[in-house]
Design a protein around this motif. Structure first.
Motif, PDB file in Angstrom:
ATOM      1  N   ILE A 169      10.514   6.698 -10.172  1.00 15.93           N
ATOM      2  CA  ILE A 169       9.501   7.080  -9.188  1.00 15.93           C
ATOM      3  C   ILE A 169       9.855   8.454  -8.638  1.00 15.93           C
ATOM      4  CG2 ILE A 169       8.318   6.469  -7.051  1.00 15.93           C
ATOM      5  CD1 ILE A 169       7.813   4.515  -9.311  1.00 15.93           C
ATOM      6  N   GLY A 170       9.063   9.462  -9.004  1.00 13.06           N
ATOM      7  CA  GLY A 170       9.326  10.830  -8.562  1.00 13.06           C
ATOM      8  C   GLY A 170       8.962  11.042  -7.103  1.00 13.06           C
ATOM      9  N   SER A 171       9.586  12.066  -6.499  1.00 16.42           N
ATOM     10  CA  SER A 171       9.370  12.369  -5.088  1.00 16.42           C
ATOM     11  C   SER A 171       8.407  13.538  -4.916  1.00 16.42           C
ATOM     12  CB  SER A 171      10.697  12.705  -4.411  1.00 16.42           C
ATOM     13  OG  SER A 171      10.498  13.160  -3.096  1.00 16.42           O
ATOM     14  N   GLU A 172       7.637  13.486  -3.828  1.00 17.83           N
ATOM     15  CA  GLU A 172       6.711  14.571  -3.537  1.00 17.83           C
ATOM     16  C   GLU A 172       7.457  15.833  -3.116  1.00 17.83           C
ATOM     17  OE1 GLU A 172       3.927  14.593  -0.020  1.00 17.83           O
ATOM     18  OE2 GLU A 172       2.498  14.144  -1.600  1.00 17.83           O
ATOM     19  N   THR A 200       5.947  -4.626 -11.766  1.00 15.88           N
ATOM     20  CA  THR A 200       7.019  -4.635 -10.779  1.00 15.88           C
ATOM     21  C   THR A 200       6.589  -3.843  -9.562  1.00 15.88           C
ATOM     22  OG1 THR A 200       9.385  -4.238 -10.459  1.00 15.88           O
ATOM     23  CG2 THR A 200       8.157  -2.558 -11.655  1.00 15.88           C
ATOM     24  N   GLN A 201       7.352  -3.978  -8.474  1.00 17.13           N
ATOM     25  CA  GLN A 201       7.163  -3.197  -7.261  1.00 17.13           C
ATOM     26  C   GLN A 201       8.460  -2.452  -6.957  1.00 17.13           C
ATOM     27  OE1 GLN A 201       3.885  -5.406  -4.493  1.00 17.13           O
ATOM     28  NE2 GLN A 201       5.996  -5.994  -4.162  1.00 17.13           N
ATOM     29  N   ILE A 202       8.337  -1.177  -6.632  1.00 19.35           N
ATOM     30  CA  ILE A 202       9.518  -0.355  -6.376  1.00 19.35           C
ATOM     31  C   ILE A 202       9.379   0.277  -4.991  1.00 19.35           C
ATOM     32  CG2 ILE A 202      10.899   1.593  -7.162  1.00 19.35           C
ATOM     33  CD1 ILE A 202       9.837   1.108  -9.970  1.00 19.35           C
ATOM     34  N   THR A 203      10.406   0.095  -4.161  1.00 21.61           N
ATOM     35  CA  THR A 203      10.408   0.641  -2.800  1.00 21.61           C
ATOM     36  C   THR A 203      11.223   1.928  -2.754  1.00 21.61           C
ATOM     37  OG1 THR A 203      10.232  -1.582  -1.859  1.00 21.61           O
ATOM     38  CG2 THR A 203      10.964   0.172  -0.401  1.00 21.61           C
ATOM     39  N   THR A 204      10.651   2.963  -2.140  1.00 21.00           N
ATOM     40  CA  THR A 204      11.343   4.241  -1.969  1.00 21.00           C
ATOM     41  C   THR A 204      11.247   4.667  -0.503  1.00 21.00           C
ATOM     42  OG1 THR A 204       9.327   5.503  -2.499  1.00 21.00           O
ATOM     43  CG2 THR A 204      10.818   4.985  -4.315  1.00 21.00           C
ATOM     44  N   ILE A 205      12.254   5.417  -0.043  1.00 22.87           N
ATOM     45  CA  ILE A 205      12.196   5.935   1.322  1.00 22.87           C
ATOM     46  C   ILE A 205      11.409   7.234   1.371  1.00 22.87           C
ATOM     47  CG2 ILE A 205      14.360   4.829   1.999  1.00 22.87           C
ATOM     48  CD1 ILE A 205      15.759   7.527   1.601  1.00 22.87           C
ATOM     49  N   TYR A 206      11.157   7.808   0.202  1.00 21.75           N
ATOM     50  CA  TYR A 206      10.398   9.049   0.116  1.00 21.75           C
ATOM     51  C   TYR A 206       8.986   8.777  -0.393  1.00 21.75           C
ATOM     52  CZ  TYR A 206      12.132   8.566  -4.709  1.00 21.75           C
ATOM     53  OH  TYR A 206      12.456   8.093  -5.949  1.00 21.75           O
ATOM     54  N   LYS A 207       8.107   9.732  -0.153  1.00 17.43           N
ATOM     55  CA  LYS A 207       6.709   9.605  -0.589  1.00 17.43           C
ATOM     56  C   LYS A 207       6.617   9.849  -2.091  1.00 17.43           C
ATOM     57  CE  LYS A 207       2.061  11.239   0.563  1.00 17.43           C
ATOM     58  NZ  LYS A 207       1.263  12.196   1.390  1.00 17.43           N
ATOM     59  N   PRO A 208       6.126   8.885  -2.871  1.00 16.15           N
ATOM     60  CA  PRO A 208       6.084   9.023  -4.335  1.00 16.15           C
ATOM     61  C   PRO A 208       5.032  10.038  -4.787  1.00 16.15           C
ATOM     62  CG  PRO A 208       5.957   6.719  -3.656  1.00 16.15           C
ATOM     63  CD  PRO A 208       5.703   7.547  -2.446  1.00 16.15           C
ATOM     64  N   GLU A 251       0.072   9.355 -11.635  1.00 12.88           N
ATOM     65  CA  GLU A 251       0.228   9.602 -10.208  1.00 12.88           C
ATOM     66  C   GLU A 251      -0.195   8.347  -9.442  1.00 12.88           C
ATOM     67  OE1 GLU A 251      -1.725  13.075  -8.820  1.00 12.88           O
ATOM     68  OE2 GLU A 251      -1.064  14.331 -10.492  1.00 12.88           O
ATOM     69  N   PRO A 252       0.674   7.798  -8.599  1.00 10.78           N
ATOM     70  CA  PRO A 252       0.303   6.600  -7.839  1.00 10.78           C
ATOM     71  C   PRO A 252      -0.763   6.912  -6.799  1.00 10.78           C
ATOM     72  CG  PRO A 252       2.444   7.407  -7.112  1.00 10.78           C
ATOM     73  CD  PRO A 252       2.048   8.243  -8.299  1.00 10.78           C
ATOM     74  N   LEU A 253      -1.669   5.972  -6.581  1.00  9.15           N
ATOM     75  CA  LEU A 253      -2.725   6.124  -5.585  1.00  9.15           C
ATOM     76  C   LEU A 253      -2.184   5.656  -4.233  1.00  9.15           C
ATOM     77  CD1 LEU A 253      -5.769   6.585  -4.842  1.00  9.15           C
ATOM     78  CD2 LEU A 253      -6.099   4.156  -5.355  1.00  9.15           C
ATOM     79  N   LEU A 254      -2.016   6.580  -3.295  1.00  6.24           N
ATOM     80  CA  LEU A 254      -1.482   6.247  -1.977  1.00  6.24           C
ATOM     81  C   LEU A 254      -2.613   5.756  -1.077  1.00  6.24           C
ATOM     82  CD1 LEU A 254       0.914   6.149  -0.062  1.00  6.24           C
ATOM     83  CD2 LEU A 254       0.426   8.534   0.572  1.00  6.24           C
ATOM     84  N   VAL A 255      -2.499   4.509  -0.620  1.00  5.03           N
ATOM     85  CA  VAL A 255      -3.500   3.898   0.255  1.00  5.03           C
ATOM     86  C   VAL A 255      -2.875   3.696   1.625  1.00  5.03           C
ATOM     87  CG1 VAL A 255      -5.021   1.928   0.608  1.00  5.03           C
ATOM     88  CG2 VAL A 255      -4.568   2.743  -1.713  1.00  5.03           C
ATOM     89  N   GLY A 256      -3.541   4.205   2.657  1.00  5.19           N
ATOM     90  CA  GLY A 256      -3.013   4.113   4.017  1.00  5.19           C
ATOM     91  C   GLY A 256      -3.014   2.689   4.548  1.00  5.19           C
ATOM     92  N   THR A 257      -2.247   2.479   5.615  1.00  3.69           N
ATOM     93  CA  THR A 257      -2.141   1.132   6.193  1.00  3.69           C
ATOM     94  C   THR A 257      -3.429   0.709   6.892  1.00  3.69           C
ATOM     95  OG1 THR A 257      -1.145   2.116   8.169  1.00  3.69           O
ATOM     96  CG2 THR A 257       0.350   1.276   6.486  1.00  3.69           C
ATOM     97  N   SER A 258      -4.211   1.663   7.378  1.00 10.75           N
ATOM     98  CA  SER A 258      -5.475   1.357   8.042  1.00 10.75           C
ATOM     99  C   SER A 258      -6.592   2.178   7.420  1.00 10.75           C
ATOM    100  CB  SER A 258      -5.376   1.646   9.548  1.00 10.75           C
ATOM    101  OG  SER A 258      -5.081   3.020   9.765  1.00 10.75           O
ATOM    102  N   GLY A 259      -7.844   1.776   7.698  1.00 14.34           N
ATOM    103  CA  GLY A 259      -8.992   2.461   7.124  1.00 14.34           C
ATOM    104  C   GLY A 259      -9.928   1.479   6.453  1.00 14.34           C
ATOM    105  N   VAL A 260     -10.779   2.001   5.587  1.00  9.30           N
ATOM    106  CA  VAL A 260     -11.780   1.179   4.898  1.00  9.30           C
ATOM    107  C   VAL A 260     -11.576   1.279   3.390  1.00  9.30           C
ATOM    108  CG1 VAL A 260     -14.251   0.780   4.504  1.00  9.30           C
ATOM    109  CG2 VAL A 260     -13.446   1.520   6.764  1.00  9.30           C
ATOM    110  N   SER A 261     -11.642   0.144   2.717  1.00  7.47           N
ATOM    111  CA  SER A 261     -11.539   0.097   1.253  1.00  7.47           C
ATOM    112  C   SER A 261     -12.723  -0.664   0.690  1.00  7.47           C
ATOM    113  CB  SER A 261     -10.244  -0.592   0.816  1.00  7.47           C
ATOM    114  OG  SER A 261      -9.113   0.153   1.183  1.00  7.47           O
TER     115      SER A 261
END
Length: 411
Positions: free
Chosen positions: A174-177, A200-208, A226-236
């Motif tokens: 998982i590459g870092s931004e 699988t699921q991979i946890t990183t402390i940095y933004k992928p 490129e992974p699709l970053l989805v925020g914790t709140s909002g509309v999907s």
């Protein structure tokens, strides 16, 4: 060869049976190891790692990136594959000429008859990859076909005859931004399952910024996304695919359904206005998740459709292919769809969801159940009315009754 010579000495010296068996087992083990190595080398020829569009979510511990995909290699023209291709061609041909099946002609007989014709035609083509190795689109050489529909059929069925590479070790990075030392990049190892899939699921402390997957024994076989970053709140938006955003005809005549999926240009799949609606929502920071009962083998065609339409990027959730090409389009596997729906809402408990489906399958039931089990998360449900799916009565009359019921409920 040394072990075989030793085996000969043992035999000539008439040493005990236990030692003889030991020497034989050692020779057999060596042969099995060589066979396994040779088999892996052969199956990895032309192998492809396909990464499925997924998402990354922010948590208290950092970022969690879901990685899913499939490893496969070109399928050979075995008897089973020749039969499958022949039967698929027969379905498309019968649909084009509108010839009904004979009353006494069973599916098995049609399979056998087409297999015989296929063998007589001496089809010797083998599936090949497209020139662009970064693309997950599977193509194949022409099976002595001439029409454009036949060529489309040949391309889209290639994934169904491909060989899944099972029990294969893969390395995921998982590459870092932001810039960082290579040793700090998070990585893990997974093994493909019996269907060649991995998840699988991979946890990183940095933004992928990048997901990179390659075969552990051959780094030249890889895929990136490129992974699709989805925020914790909002509309999907959770959207069905078949007969919701693309014309498929799931509830119609099965030969026509098969022709729509395998032998029709993607431009003919368009439902006017849907992509405009979705893009208008996407412009307002709405995220998308496409959930369908279609098998993963149809993903290359969906890729082509999403680019041609075009539709907003989003995670895609399809079903595992059952091994029966025809049944995979006829069986109502709403349970598998529910599992993906529940996983999405569980991962994003603080987001609101707009659910879009059609009246041809069980979308309305699944979405209502979702709204019941996840109160406050489902903001709206939209159902596209597919003609002929409400009842045997006039659809307009049924729709009027439905609207009256909704109005009474609101009152």
């Amino acid at each position: 060869s040394r072990r075989l010579r030793l085996l000969g000495y043992v035999k000539s010296a008439r040493i005990t049976t236990s030692i003889l068996n030991f020497a034989y087992d050692a020779s057999s083990a060596t042969q099995r190891a060589l066979d396994a190595l040779l088999n892996e080398t052969n199956i990895l020829k032309g192998a492809l790692v396909v990464l499925y569009p997924s998402y990354c979510r922010k948590t208290d511990d950092g970022y969690v990136t879901k990685v899913r995909g499939w490893v496969n290699s070109p399928g050979g023209m075995t008897k089973k594959n020749r039969l499958l291709i022949g039967f698929a061609r027969q379905l498309v041909k019968l649909n084009a000429t509108n010839v009904p099946l004979k009353a006494d002609e069973t599916t098995a007989e049609l399979y056998e008859n087409e297999l015989k014709e296929t063998e007589d035609d001496d089809l010797t083509a083998r599936p090949v990859r497209s020139a662009d190795s970064s693309s997950s689109t599977l193509t194949s050489t022409s099976l002595n076909l001439s029409t454009n529909s036949d060529l489309l059929l040949n391309q889209r069925i290639a994934a169904f005859i491909a060989r899944s590479v099972t029990n294969l070790e893969l390395n995921i990075h998982i590459g870092s931004e932001s810039p960082m030392h290579p040793d700090e990049v998070v990585h893990t190892t997974v093994v493909t399952d019996l269907n060649g899939h991995f998840s699988t699921q991979i946890t990183t402390i940095y933004k992928p910024s990048l997901t990179h997957v390659h075969v552990a024994s051959d780094e030249t076989i890889f895929s990136m996304d490129e992974p699709l970053l989805v925020g914790t709140s909002g509309v999907s938006v959770i959207s069905d695919i078949d007969d919701t955003i693309k014309l498929t005809g799931v509830t119609g005549e099965k030969r026509q359904l098969f022709t729509n999926v395998f032998a029709t240009e993607v431009a003919a799949w368009t439902i006017p206005g849907v992509s405009d609606w979705y893009n208008a929502m996407h412009d307002r920071d709405v995220q998308f998740h496409y959930v369908s009962n279609s098998p993963w083998q149809l993903y290359p065609g969906l890729q082509e459709f999403f680019k041609a339409s075009p539709f907003p990027l989003g995670s895609i959730h399809l079903k595992q292919y059952s091994g029966n090409l025809i049944n995979s389009f006829m069986e109502p596997l709403v349970e598998r769809k529910r599992a993906s729906l529940k996983a999405i809402l569980s991962d994003f408990s603080r987001r609101s969801f707009i659910c879009v489906g059609d009246s041809g399958e069980y979308d309305f039931d699944a979405y209502c159940e979702l709204a019941k089990n996840y109160p406050g998360q489902v903001a709206a449900i939209y159902i596209r009315c597919v003609p002929g799916t409400f009842s045997d009565f006039d659809d307009k009359e049924v729709l009027r009754d439905l609207r009256r019921s909704i109005q009474n409920w609101k009152t």
